[in-house]
Motif scaffolding. Structure first.
Motif, PDB file in Angstrom:
ATOM      1  N   ASN A  64       0.914 -25.175  -0.580  1.00  0.00           N
ATOM      2  CA  ASN A  64       1.752 -26.170   0.084  1.00  0.00           C
ATOM      3  C   ASN A  64       2.874 -26.708  -0.794  1.00  0.00           C
ATOM      4  O   ASN A  64       4.007 -26.883  -0.334  1.00  0.00           O
ATOM      5  N   HIS A  65       2.585 -26.980  -2.081  1.00  0.00           N
ATOM      6  CA  HIS A  65       3.631 -27.547  -2.938  1.00  0.00           C
ATOM      7  C   HIS A  65       4.783 -26.558  -3.156  1.00  0.00           C
ATOM      8  O   HIS A  65       5.924 -26.970  -3.332  1.00  0.00           O
ATOM      9  N   VAL A  66       4.506 -25.266  -3.127  1.00  0.00           N
ATOM     10  CA  VAL A  66       5.569 -24.264  -3.260  1.00  0.00           C
ATOM     11  C   VAL A  66       6.286 -24.086  -1.923  1.00  0.00           C
ATOM     12  O   VAL A  66       7.505 -23.972  -1.872  1.00  0.00           O
ATOM     13  N   PHE A  67       5.524 -24.093  -0.832  1.00  0.00           N
ATOM     14  CA  PHE A  67       6.117 -23.938   0.494  1.00  0.00           C
ATOM     15  C   PHE A  67       7.163 -25.016   0.762  1.00  0.00           C
ATOM     16  O   PHE A  67       8.224 -24.731   1.326  1.00  0.00           O
ATOM     17  N   LYS A  68       6.902 -26.235   0.325  1.00  0.00           N
ATOM     18  CA  LYS A  68       7.854 -27.333   0.547  1.00  0.00           C
ATOM     19  C   LYS A  68       9.202 -27.043  -0.106  1.00  0.00           C
ATOM     20  O   LYS A  68      10.237 -27.456   0.401  1.00  0.00           O
ATOM     21  N   SER A  69       9.190 -26.316  -1.198  1.00  0.00           N
ATOM     22  CA  SER A  69      10.452 -26.036  -1.889  1.00  0.00           C
ATOM     23  C   SER A  69      11.224 -24.861  -1.279  1.00  0.00           C
ATOM     24  O   SER A  69      12.413 -24.708  -1.525  1.00  0.00           O
ATOM     25  N   ILE A  70      10.563 -24.035  -0.457  1.00  0.00           N
ATOM     26  CA  ILE A  70      11.250 -22.858   0.101  1.00  0.00           C
ATOM     27  C   ILE A  70      11.479 -22.938   1.602  1.00  0.00           C
ATOM     28  O   ILE A  70      12.167 -22.099   2.167  1.00  0.00           O
ATOM     29  N   LYS A  71      10.920 -23.940   2.264  1.00  0.00           N
ATOM     30  CA  LYS A  71      10.953 -23.948   3.728  1.00  0.00           C
ATOM     31  C   LYS A  71      12.354 -24.061   4.307  1.00  0.00           C
ATOM     32  O   LYS A  71      12.583 -23.650   5.437  1.00  0.00           O
ATOM     33  N   LYS A  72      13.325 -24.543   3.550  1.00  0.00           N
ATOM     34  CA  LYS A  72      14.695 -24.662   4.072  1.00  0.00           C
ATOM     35  C   LYS A  72      15.570 -23.456   3.733  1.00  0.00           C
ATOM     36  O   LYS A  72      16.728 -23.427   4.094  1.00  0.00           O
ATOM     37  N   LYS A  73      15.014 -22.476   3.055  1.00  0.00           N
ATOM     38  CA  LYS A  73      15.772 -21.262   2.754  1.00  0.00           C
ATOM     39  C   LYS A  73      15.966 -20.476   4.042  1.00  0.00           C
ATOM     40  O   LYS A  73      15.011 -20.232   4.772  1.00  0.00           O
ATOM     41  N   PRO A  74      17.201 -20.055   4.353  1.00  0.00           N
ATOM     42  CA  PRO A  74      17.470 -19.441   5.655  1.00  0.00           C
ATOM     43  C   PRO A  74      16.993 -18.000   5.809  1.00  0.00           C
ATOM     44  O   PRO A  74      16.793 -17.533   6.922  1.00  0.00           O
ATOM     45  N   THR A  75      16.793 -17.270   4.708  1.00  0.00           N
ATOM     46  CA  THR A  75      16.434 -15.858   4.819  1.00  0.00           C
ATOM     47  C   THR A  75      15.292 -15.516   3.862  1.00  0.00           C
ATOM     48  O   THR A  75      15.025 -16.231   2.891  1.00  0.00           O
ATOM     49  N   ALA A  76      14.632 -14.395   4.143  1.00  0.00           N
ATOM     50  CA  ALA A  76      13.573 -13.907   3.261  1.00  0.00           C
ATOM     51  C   ALA A  76      14.148 -13.581   1.885  1.00  0.00           C
ATOM     52  O   ALA A  76      13.518 -13.843   0.864  1.00  0.00           O
ATOM     53  N   LYS A  77      15.338 -13.019   1.839  1.00  0.00           N
ATOM     54  CA  LYS A  77      15.980 -12.711   0.560  1.00  0.00           C
ATOM     55  C   LYS A  77      16.197 -13.988  -0.248  1.00  0.00           C
ATOM     56  O   LYS A  77      15.952 -14.033  -1.449  1.00  0.00           O
ATOM     57  N   GLY A  78      16.641 -15.053   0.417  1.00  0.00           N
ATOM     58  CA  GLY A  78      16.841 -16.332  -0.260  1.00  0.00           C
ATOM     59  C   GLY A  78      15.547 -16.868  -0.846  1.00  0.00           C
ATOM     60  O   GLY A  78      15.519 -17.384  -1.967  1.00  0.00           O
ATOM     61  N   ILE A  79      14.454 -16.727  -0.092  1.00  0.00           N
ATOM     62  CA  ILE A  79      13.150 -17.178  -0.579  1.00  0.00           C
ATOM     63  C   ILE A  79      12.724 -16.355  -1.785  1.00  0.00           C
ATOM     64  O   ILE A  79      12.307 -16.895  -2.808  1.00  0.00           O
ATOM     65  N   LEU A  80      12.825 -15.027  -1.686  1.00  0.00           N
ATOM     66  CA  LEU A  80      12.413 -14.158  -2.796  1.00  0.00           C
ATOM     67  C   LEU A  80      13.258 -14.391  -4.037  1.00  0.00           C
ATOM     68  O   LEU A  80      12.744 -14.402  -5.155  1.00  0.00           O
ATOM     69  N   ASP A  81      14.563 -14.577  -3.867  1.00  0.00           N
ATOM     70  CA  ASP A  81      15.431 -14.865  -5.018  1.00  0.00           C
ATOM     71  C   ASP A  81      15.035 -16.183  -5.677  1.00  0.00           C
ATOM     72  O   ASP A  81      14.970 -16.285  -6.903  1.00  0.00           O
ATOM     73  N   TYR A  82      14.774 -17.204  -4.855  1.00  0.00           N
ATOM     74  CA  TYR A  82      14.372 -18.512  -5.384  1.00  0.00           C
ATOM     75  C   TYR A  82      13.059 -18.401  -6.157  1.00  0.00           C
ATOM     76  O   TYR A  82      12.935 -18.917  -7.274  1.00  0.00           O
TER      77      TYR A  82
END
Length: 141
Positions: A64-82
């Protein structure tokens, strides 16, 4: 998934033909434009739907603590890069980790107060850290 991880989500496009600008002048190269939804084929619809599915797959595997930091990323690529930068660091950080781990490997010794088992655990941890950075510790100069 590798294509989305490298290129981002799929967007159906078409390339318009190149046309001469004016007689006796160079042609204007073809322009790529996004296809309207009404012209999408079944394969296009499937490929467009992959990105949200991958985002969901990534999200459900994270705490959950990691999900909160990525939930606003618009794409899967953005999440993976982050996640890559957050947990692996930039290339400069990786190189600094490698240098520090190589040095630690070269200077490794058992402490006087430590048992053989404790030494082995510490050594195996060091080797695992080197392996995770894809360093071949037997090739050190």
């Amino acid at each position: 998934m590798p294509g989305i991880a490298n290129n981002g989500p799929f967007i159906p496009t078409e390339t318009l033909d190149s046309v001469p600008a004016i007689a006796d002048t160079p042609t204007i190269p073809g322009t790529e434009v996004i296809l309207p939804l009404s012209r999408w084929e079944d394969e296009d619809k499937c490929r467009v739907g992959i990105d949200p599915k991958i985002k969901t797959m990534i999200a459900i595997t994270l705490p959950n603590h990691v999900f909160k930091s990525i939930k606003k990323k618009p794409t899967a690529k953005g999440i993976l890069d982050y996640l890559d930068v957050t947990y692996d660091g930039t290339d400069e950080v990786r190189q600094n980790k490698i240098i520090a781990l190589k040095r630690e490997y070269e200077l490794f010794f058992a402490y006087k107060s430590e048992t053989l088992k404790q030494t082995l655990v510490r050594f195996n941890s060091l080797v695992a850290d080197l392996d995770s950075l894809k360093v071949k510790y037997i090739d050190f100069e």
